[in-house]
Design a protein around this motif. Sequence first.
Motif, PDB file in Angstrom:
ATOM      1  N   LEU A   6       0.831  -1.204   0.000  1.00  0.00           N
ATOM      2  CA  LEU A   6       0.000   0.000   0.000  1.00  0.00           C
ATOM      3  C   LEU A   6       0.864   1.251   0.000  1.00  0.00           C
ATOM      4  N   LYS A   7       1.991   1.191   0.719  1.00  0.00           N
ATOM      5  CA  LYS A   7       2.906   2.345   0.752  1.00  0.00           C
ATOM      6  C   LYS A   7       3.453   2.622  -0.650  1.00  0.00           C
ATOM      7  N   ASP A   8       3.822   1.550  -1.376  1.00  0.00           N
ATOM      8  CA  ASP A   8       4.284   1.723  -2.760  1.00  0.00           C
ATOM      9  C   ASP A   8       3.208   2.400  -3.598  1.00  0.00           C
ATOM     10  N   LEU A   9       1.978   1.938  -3.434  1.00  0.00           N
ATOM     11  CA  LEU A   9       0.863   2.507  -4.187  1.00  0.00           C
ATOM     12  C   LEU A   9       0.650   3.976  -3.823  1.00  0.00           C
ATOM     13  N   GLN A  10       0.778   4.295  -2.543  1.00  0.00           N
ATOM     14  CA  GLN A  10       0.643   5.689  -2.115  1.00  0.00           C
ATOM     15  C   GLN A  10       1.718   6.561  -2.756  1.00  0.00           C
ATOM     16  N   LEU A  11       2.938   6.054  -2.811  1.00  0.00           N
ATOM     17  CA  LEU A  11       4.022   6.825  -3.433  1.00  0.00           C
ATOM     18  C   LEU A  11       3.791   6.995  -4.937  1.00  0.00           C
ATOM     19  N   GLN A  12       3.274   5.957  -5.593  1.00  0.00           N
ATOM     20  CA  GLN A  12       2.943   6.066  -7.009  1.00  0.00           C
ATOM     21  C   GLN A  12       1.875   7.138  -7.230  1.00  0.00           C
ATOM     22  N   LEU A  13       0.892   7.188  -6.334  1.00  0.00           N
ATOM     23  CA  LEU A  13      -0.163   8.192  -6.441  1.00  0.00           C
ATOM     24  C   LEU A  13       0.388   9.604  -6.294  1.00  0.00           C
ATOM     25  N   ILE A  14       1.304   9.774  -5.354  1.00  0.00           N
ATOM     26  CA  ILE A  14       1.927  11.091  -5.168  1.00  0.00           C
ATOM     27  C   ILE A  14       2.663  11.501  -6.436  1.00  0.00           C
ATOM     28  N   ASP A  15       3.448  10.595  -6.990  1.00  0.00           N
ATOM     29  CA  ASP A  15       4.187  10.885  -8.231  1.00  0.00           C
ATOM     30  C   ASP A  15       3.231  11.194  -9.376  1.00  0.00           C
ATOM     31  N   PHE A  16       2.166  10.406  -9.500  1.00  0.00           N
ATOM     32  CA  PHE A  16       1.180  10.586 -10.563  1.00  0.00           C
ATOM     33  C   PHE A  16       0.547  11.971 -10.481  1.00  0.00           C
ATOM     34  N   ALA A  17       0.100  12.339  -9.275  1.00  0.00           N
ATOM     35  CA  ALA A  17      -0.550  13.638  -9.079  1.00  0.00           C
ATOM     36  C   ALA A  17       0.438  14.784  -9.290  1.00  0.00           C
ATOM     37  N   ASN A  18       1.660  14.630  -8.780  1.00  0.00           N
ATOM     38  CA  ASN A  18       2.666  15.689  -8.945  1.00  0.00           C
ATOM     39  C   ASN A  18       3.011  15.918 -10.404  1.00  0.00           C
ATOM     40  N   ALA A  19       3.108  14.853 -11.182  1.00  0.00           N
ATOM     41  CA  ALA A  19       3.445  14.982 -12.604  1.00  0.00           C
ATOM     42  C   ALA A  19       2.371  15.752 -13.364  1.00  0.00           C
ATOM     43  N   ARG A  20       1.179  15.796 -12.840  1.00  0.00           N
ATOM     44  CA  ARG A  20       0.064  16.472 -13.497  1.00  0.00           C
ATOM     45  C   ARG A  20      -0.342  17.767 -12.789  1.00  0.00           C
ATOM     46  N   ASN A  21       0.392  18.136 -11.744  1.00  0.00           N
ATOM     47  CA  ASN A  21       0.102  19.330 -10.958  1.00  0.00           C
ATOM     48  C   ASN A  21      -1.321  19.300 -10.388  1.00  0.00           C
ATOM     49  N   TRP A  22      -1.729  18.134  -9.934  1.00  0.00           N
ATOM     50  CA  TRP A  22      -3.067  17.973  -9.390  1.00  0.00           C
ATOM     51  C   TRP A  22      -3.131  18.227  -7.894  1.00  0.00           C
ATOM     52  N   GLY A  23      -1.997  18.408  -7.244  1.00  0.00           N
ATOM     53  CA  GLY A  23      -1.986  18.611  -5.801  1.00  0.00           C
ATOM     54  C   GLY A  23      -2.875  19.751  -5.362  1.00  0.00           C
ATOM     55  N   GLN A  24      -2.978  20.768  -6.205  1.00  0.00           N
ATOM     56  CA  GLN A  24      -3.807  21.930  -5.878  1.00  0.00           C
ATOM     57  C   GLN A  24      -5.281  21.555  -5.702  1.00  0.00           C
TER      58      GLN A  24
END
Length: 105
Positions: A6-24
């Motif tokens: 699950l931690k790996d998946l969480q890190l993938q999600l962070i990378d995915f969102a950051n690459a698209r500037n979705w954090g906002q």
Amino acid sequence: MNSPTLKDLQLQLIDFANARNWGQFHSPKNLTMALSVEVAELMEHFQWMTEEHSRTVHGDKLDAVKEEVADVLLYLLQICNQLNIDPIEAAQQKLVKNAVKYPAA
């Protein structure tokens, strides 16, 4: 090769969102609202089914259910990311609490 945690998946999600500037857009409020939509989409696949039929979903219907389950899990993990919640620890704590609240016979 080991299955991702699950931690790996969480890190993938962070990378995915950051690459698209979705954090906002990923406030706990927005993610919770999106999660509720995905849960409703999951429920829709079982609407009007009998109890028995809901236990025997297969083929294209099962594939569609799997996609909605994935969406629910991903949004839930994104909420955990935003609030620094360890989902495994939270679930374990809840199981202990439920065991006290609902003792087996």
